[in-house]
Write a protein that holds these residues in place. Structure first.
Motif, PDB file in Angstrom:
ATOM      1  N   LEU A 163       1.007  -1.078  -0.282  1.00  0.00           N
ATOM      2  CA  LEU A 163       0.269   0.418  -0.138  1.00  0.00           C
ATOM      3  C   LEU A 163       0.475   1.767   0.075  1.00  0.00           C
ATOM      4  O   LEU A 163       0.796   2.250   0.884  1.00  0.00           O
ATOM      5  CB  LEU A 163      -1.267   0.042   0.871  1.00  0.00           C
ATOM      6  N   CYS A 164       2.022   1.227  -0.977  1.00  0.00           N
ATOM      7  CA  CYS A 164       2.793   2.761  -0.915  1.00  0.00           C
ATOM      8  C   CYS A 164       2.968   2.774  -2.734  1.00  0.00           C
ATOM      9  O   CYS A 164       2.386   2.061  -3.467  1.00  0.00           O
ATOM     10  CB  CYS A 164       3.916   2.082  -0.630  1.00  0.00           C
ATOM     11  N   GLY A 181       5.225  -4.276  -7.642  1.00  0.00           N
ATOM     12  CA  GLY A 181       3.617  -4.686  -7.593  1.00  0.00           C
ATOM     13  C   GLY A 181       3.250  -2.923  -6.951  1.00  0.00           C
ATOM     14  O   GLY A 181       1.555  -3.192  -7.423  1.00  0.00           O
ATOM     15  N   VAL A 182       3.807  -1.958  -6.865  1.00  0.00           N
ATOM     16  CA  VAL A 182       3.092  -0.390  -6.591  1.00  0.00           C
ATOM     17  C   VAL A 182       3.121   0.379  -7.801  1.00  0.00           C
ATOM     18  O   VAL A 182       4.155   0.788  -8.565  1.00  0.00           O
ATOM     19  CB  VAL A 182       3.581   0.047  -5.413  1.00  0.00           C
ATOM     20  N   PRO A 183       2.289   1.517  -7.673  1.00  0.00           N
ATOM     21  CA  PRO A 183       2.495   2.112  -8.671  1.00  0.00           C
ATOM     22  C   PRO A 183       3.343   3.234  -8.408  1.00  0.00           C
ATOM     23  O   PRO A 183       4.132   3.126  -7.211  1.00  0.00           O
ATOM     24  CB  PRO A 183       0.878   3.024  -8.440  1.00  0.00           C
ATOM     25  N   PRO A 201       4.562   5.460 -16.591  1.00  0.00           N
ATOM     26  CA  PRO A 201       4.777   6.091 -14.996  1.00  0.00           C
ATOM     27  C   PRO A 201       3.024   5.447 -14.484  1.00  0.00           C
ATOM     28  O   PRO A 201       2.416   6.320 -15.168  1.00  0.00           O
ATOM     29  CB  PRO A 201       5.392   6.806 -14.193  1.00  0.00           C
ATOM     30  N   GLU A 202       2.394   5.017 -13.688  1.00  0.00           N
ATOM     31  CA  GLU A 202       1.159   5.640 -13.445  1.00  0.00           C
ATOM     32  C   GLU A 202       0.452   6.850 -13.343  1.00  0.00           C
ATOM     33  O   GLU A 202      -0.680   7.441 -13.466  1.00  0.00           O
ATOM     34  CB  GLU A 202       0.969   4.881 -12.413  1.00  0.00           C
ATOM     35  N   ALA A 203       1.536   7.793 -13.138  1.00  0.00           N
ATOM     36  CA  ALA A 203       1.321   9.195 -13.468  1.00  0.00           C
ATOM     37  C   ALA A 203       2.413  10.418 -13.481  1.00  0.00           C
ATOM     38  O   ALA A 203       4.219   9.459 -12.805  1.00  0.00           O
ATOM     39  CB  ALA A 203       0.605   9.610 -12.015  1.00  0.00           C
TER      40      ALA A 203
END
Length: 223
Positions: A163-164, A181-183, A201-203
């Motif tokens: 959760l990071c 496995g994180v953004p 990237p995710e953002a």
């Protein structure tokens, strides 16, 4: 707890000026003068000490791996003696960190700078206490892009590693987040900002004022 983990060099702060000066100290010792140029070579500086030495030696036509290895300790020593002369946090960085903390997120740092130097820099700039964790290149047996330093930074900040979100400025950060496995969120205001979109990237982060909303969208609101 959900956590926001930051890279340091080129993400939270522009450290390139002090890094380049440390490298040029080595080049002057070799008899080459100031090989690297402030501003122009900022992107090289933010890739680390060995990269600066390698690039500079290639520039003067005298690259040798052993020279890089032998001068790296001198570079680190010179850097530690003048670590915050030119370094500045990017606009809004510290305000974003404080906002995330007051919103309930754990906040930490995962950097490929040696831990002692990262701690020294943050302490001398008066902000070490703003970060619940600090994992450097030598904190663990592995470094980014291995995912374990990111996971450990999340744990030490009081969070669950799943959760990071990682805020960074390079393919190393993108690959670290992907392996964990994180953004990831990559900043566009650093020397390599124009290249960040291609890393998918995710953002993308254009200013730290936008970070809280991006974080909430990517990992949800803090408990």
């Amino acid at each position: 707890m959900r956590t926001v983990i930051f890279d340091l060099d080129g993400t939270l702060a522009d450290t390139s000026g002090d890094l380049l000066e440390a490298a040029n100290h080595c080049f002057r010792h070799m008899g080459h003068g100031d090989v690297l140029v402030h501003g122009q070579d900022a992107g090289i500086a933010l890739r680390g000490g060995r990269m600066m030495l390698s690039h500079g030696l290639n520039r003067v036509g005298e690259y040798d791996e052993q020279t890089v290895l032998s001068y790296y300790p001198m570079l680190l020593e010179a850097y530690s003696k003048a670590i915050d002369t030119h370094t500045q946090f990017y606009p809004g960085a510290l305000q974003a960190v404080e906002y995330l903390k007051t919103s309930g997120y754990g906040v930490g740092i995962c950097t490929n700078k040696p831990e002692a130097l990262a701690d020294q820099l943050l302490s001398q700039m008066g902000v070490r206490d703003q970060f619940a964790s600090l994992v450097g290149a030598d904190t663990l047996p592995v470094r980014k892009p291995d995912p374990e330093p990111l996971r450990e930074a999340a744990r030490r900040a009081g969070g669950h590693p799943d959760l990071c979100v990682l805020i960074g400025d390079s393919d190393t950060d993108r690959n670290t987040a992907r392996a964990a496995g994180v953004p990831s969120v990559l900043v566009t205001f650093g020397p390599s900002g124009d290249d960040m979109a291609a890393l998918e990237p995710e953002a993308l982060l254009h200013h730290f004022d936008d970070l809280p909303d991006l974080v909430a969208d990517l990992i949800g609101a803090a408990a």
